[in-house]
Design an enzyme around this catalytic site. Structure first.
Site, PDB file in Angstrom:
ATOM      1  N   ALA A  20       0.834  -1.199   0.000  1.00  0.00           N
ATOM      2  CA  ALA A  20       0.000   0.000   0.000  1.00  0.00           C
ATOM      3  C   ALA A  20       0.872   1.253   0.000  1.00  0.00           C
ATOM      4  O   ALA A  20       0.593   2.217  -0.731  1.00  0.00           O
ATOM      5  CB  ALA A  20      -0.920  -0.007   1.225  1.00  0.00           C
ATOM      6  N   TRP A  21       1.902   1.269   0.826  1.00  0.00           N
ATOM      7  CA  TRP A  21       2.802   2.418   0.915  1.00  0.00           C
ATOM      8  C   TRP A  21       3.498   2.699  -0.420  1.00  0.00           C
ATOM      9  O   TRP A  21       3.582   3.833  -0.867  1.00  0.00           O
ATOM     10  CB  TRP A  21       3.834   2.149   2.007  1.00  0.00           C
ATOM     11  CG  TRP A  21       4.874   3.221   2.189  1.00  0.00           C
ATOM     12  CD1 TRP A  21       6.055   3.349   1.498  1.00  0.00           C
ATOM     13  CD2 TRP A  21       4.833   4.323   3.102  1.00  0.00           C
ATOM     14  NE1 TRP A  21       6.749   4.446   1.931  1.00  0.00           N
ATOM     15  CE2 TRP A  21       6.021   5.059   2.922  1.00  0.00           C
ATOM     16  CE3 TRP A  21       3.925   4.738   4.066  1.00  0.00           C
ATOM     17  CZ2 TRP A  21       6.319   6.199   3.670  1.00  0.00           C
ATOM     18  CZ3 TRP A  21       4.222   5.867   4.814  1.00  0.00           C
ATOM     19  CH2 TRP A  21       5.398   6.595   4.613  1.00  0.00           C
ATOM     20  N   ARG A  42      -3.483  -2.180  13.413  1.00  0.00           N
ATOM     21  CA  ARG A  42      -3.580  -2.620  14.810  1.00  0.00           C
ATOM     22  C   ARG A  42      -2.750  -1.705  15.707  1.00  0.00           C
ATOM     23  O   ARG A  42      -2.990  -1.621  16.906  1.00  0.00           O
ATOM     24  CB  ARG A  42      -3.108  -4.066  14.924  1.00  0.00           C
ATOM     25  CG  ARG A  42      -4.064  -5.070  14.284  1.00  0.00           C
ATOM     26  CD  ARG A  42      -3.460  -6.450  14.240  1.00  0.00           C
ATOM     27  NE  ARG A  42      -2.253  -6.487  13.423  1.00  0.00           N
ATOM     28  CZ  ARG A  42      -1.492  -7.559  13.260  1.00  0.00           C
ATOM     29  NH1 ARG A  42      -1.810  -8.681  13.878  1.00  0.00           N
ATOM     30  NH2 ARG A  42      -0.419  -7.509  12.506  1.00  0.00           N
ATOM     31  N   LYS A 101      -4.863  -8.813  -4.630  1.00  0.00           N
ATOM     32  CA  LYS A 101      -4.874 -10.200  -5.087  1.00  0.00           C
ATOM     33  C   LYS A 101      -4.041 -11.049  -4.129  1.00  0.00           C
ATOM     34  O   LYS A 101      -3.119 -10.535  -3.489  1.00  0.00           O
ATOM     35  CB  LYS A 101      -4.387 -10.300  -6.541  1.00  0.00           C
ATOM     36  CG  LYS A 101      -2.963  -9.752  -6.771  1.00  0.00           C
ATOM     37  CD  LYS A 101      -1.902 -10.760  -6.370  1.00  0.00           C
ATOM     38  CE  LYS A 101      -0.646 -10.110  -5.943  1.00  0.00           C
ATOM     39  NZ  LYS A 101       0.266 -11.019  -5.200  1.00  0.00           N
ATOM     40  N   ARG A 169       4.645 -13.928   3.586  1.00  0.00           N
ATOM     41  CA  ARG A 169       4.447 -14.909   2.523  1.00  0.00           C
ATOM     42  C   ARG A 169       5.043 -16.271   2.849  1.00  0.00           C
ATOM     43  O   ARG A 169       4.844 -17.231   2.119  1.00  0.00           O
ATOM     44  CB  ARG A 169       5.005 -14.354   1.211  1.00  0.00           C
ATOM     45  CG  ARG A 169       4.101 -13.277   0.606  1.00  0.00           C
ATOM     46  CD  ARG A 169       4.748 -12.517  -0.510  1.00  0.00           C
ATOM     47  NE  ARG A 169       5.725 -11.552   0.005  1.00  0.00           N
ATOM     48  CZ  ARG A 169       6.313 -10.634  -0.760  1.00  0.00           C
ATOM     49  NH1 ARG A 169       6.025 -10.557  -2.052  1.00  0.00           N
ATOM     50  NH2 ARG A 169       7.181  -9.790  -0.229  1.00  0.00           N
ATOM     51  N   THR A 259       4.642  -5.849 -12.965  1.00  0.00           N
ATOM     52  CA  THR A 259       4.727  -4.696 -12.051  1.00  0.00           C
ATOM     53  C   THR A 259       5.716  -3.656 -12.579  1.00  0.00           C
ATOM     54  O   THR A 259       6.637  -3.243 -11.855  1.00  0.00           O
ATOM     55  CB  THR A 259       5.138  -5.136 -10.632  1.00  0.00           C
ATOM     56  OG1 THR A 259       6.395  -5.836 -10.702  1.00  0.00           O
ATOM     57  CG2 THR A 259       4.087  -6.030 -10.008  1.00  0.00           C
TER      58      THR A 259
END
Length: 336
Positions: A20-21, A42, A101, A169, A259
């Site tokens: 996201a960053w 959190r 995804k 992952r 990407t």
């Protein structure tokens, strides 16, 4: 005469994730008519680091963000295993959702989310940004025009070096593994080029004995027209992210297919019997294009247009399930 300002889409973000960053928050914050109103973590301090850069209010806890009245849509970059829970919560709260995804870790969960979104007239998209890059439409057009003759085979690869030992992952409880993280890219590309009627016929998964997740693999599928599709993926390789098509009269290759940076100009190489050429295509920001497409669909849904059906998303999940079920496994240790 101008069209006036776009109706705003107020976005909340669930999770202060690195993707996201680096990728989607710059795209969302830079999209006209999109406002980042809140970012949840959190750890409130971590959320505050994100809002200092992208705007909005830091929120402690995901439930607090989902219930906010000033959030129209939710972006979900959480670990894979958390997508179903929090996408469900967002949809039940009446929010549109852009989920990273894979949408979930199995086809049944994906089907439930798609059904819930459709029943409530909400937009639900799986964030495969590369699908928004025009290079792939050019490939499809070249194939349709017969530039390669009859396409016989497709090989797609998305592989990169080992990740840090604490990377999510490598955690099976969070939906880790190379098939879900990297393998879905060549699989989804094959769906784009040949349709959803692909069937897996063989697979090998290399499983880390220490973590229990697959760290590399290869899957063989066949299209309805008989095209052989090979998907290669893993966390144990030098970097590669591209695909090759081989037809009766020519071959086509595209590197950095999944990407690419926004400034990258894709190069399509075509090799024929007595001729070779390279087509340099325009650069495109696929992350910005994905963000804009999502916001446009949210506005269209507000105006009464039913959201697009996401059959391809469900089919990808079904293919992943099928590959897991038929795969032969080998073992490794330490992710190497």
């Amino acid at each position: 005469m101008g069209t006036g300002p776009l109706e705003p889409v107020r976005v909340g973000v669930l999770g202060a994730a690195s993707t996201a960053w680096r990728r989607m928050l710059p795209a969302l914050a830079g999209t006209p008519g999109v406002t980042v109103t809140a970012i949840a973590s959190r750890d409130r301090a971590k959320a505050a680091r994100f809002t200092d850069r992208f705007g909005g209010e830091p929120v402690e806890g995901y439930a607090a963000l989902v219930g906010r009245a000033d959030v129209d849509a939710v972006y979900v970059p959480l670990p894979n295993a958390l997508h179903h829970e929090w996408t469900t919560a967002a949809l039940l709260a009446g929010k549109h959702v852009l989920a990273e995804k894979p949408m979930t870790t199995d086809a049944a969960a994906t089907a439930r989310l798609l059904g819930l979104a459709e029943a409530n007239g909400l937009v639900l998209r799986e964030n495969f940004t590369f699908l928004h890059h025009p290079a792939h439409a050019t490939v499809r057009d070249l194939c349709a025009a017969g530039r390669l003759g009859e396409v016989r085979s497709f090989t797609g690869s998305f592989c990169f070096p080992p990740l840090p030992a604490d990377d999510v992952r490598y955690r099976p409880d969070l939906g880790g593994g190379a098939l879900l993280d990297a393998g879905v890219y060549p699989i989804r590309t094959a769906q784009l080029l040949f349709g959803d009627d692909l069937e897996p016929v063989g697979a090998v998964l290399r499983v880390d004995a220490d973590t229990g997740v697959d760290v590399a693999g290869t899957a063989l599928l066949v299209s309805a027209a008989g095209v052989a599709v090979t998907a290669e993926f893993g966390f144990q390789h030098s970097y590669a992210g591209g695909y090759r098509l081989w037809g009766s009269t020519g071959r086509l290759s595209l590197d950095r297919a999944f990407t690419p940076p926004a400034t990258h100009q894709p190069v399509l190489r075509i090799d024929e019997q007595d001729h070779a050429e390279e087509l340099v295509l325009p650069a495109a920001d696929q992350f910005a294009r994905s963000a804009a497409a999502f916001a446009d669909e949210v506005r269209a849904a507000r105006a009464g247009t039913p959201p697009q059906r996401q059959a391809g998303t469900h089919r990808t999940a079904e293919l992943v399930d099928a590959i897991r079920a038929l795969a032969r496994t080998t073992t490794t240790s330490g992710g190497r």
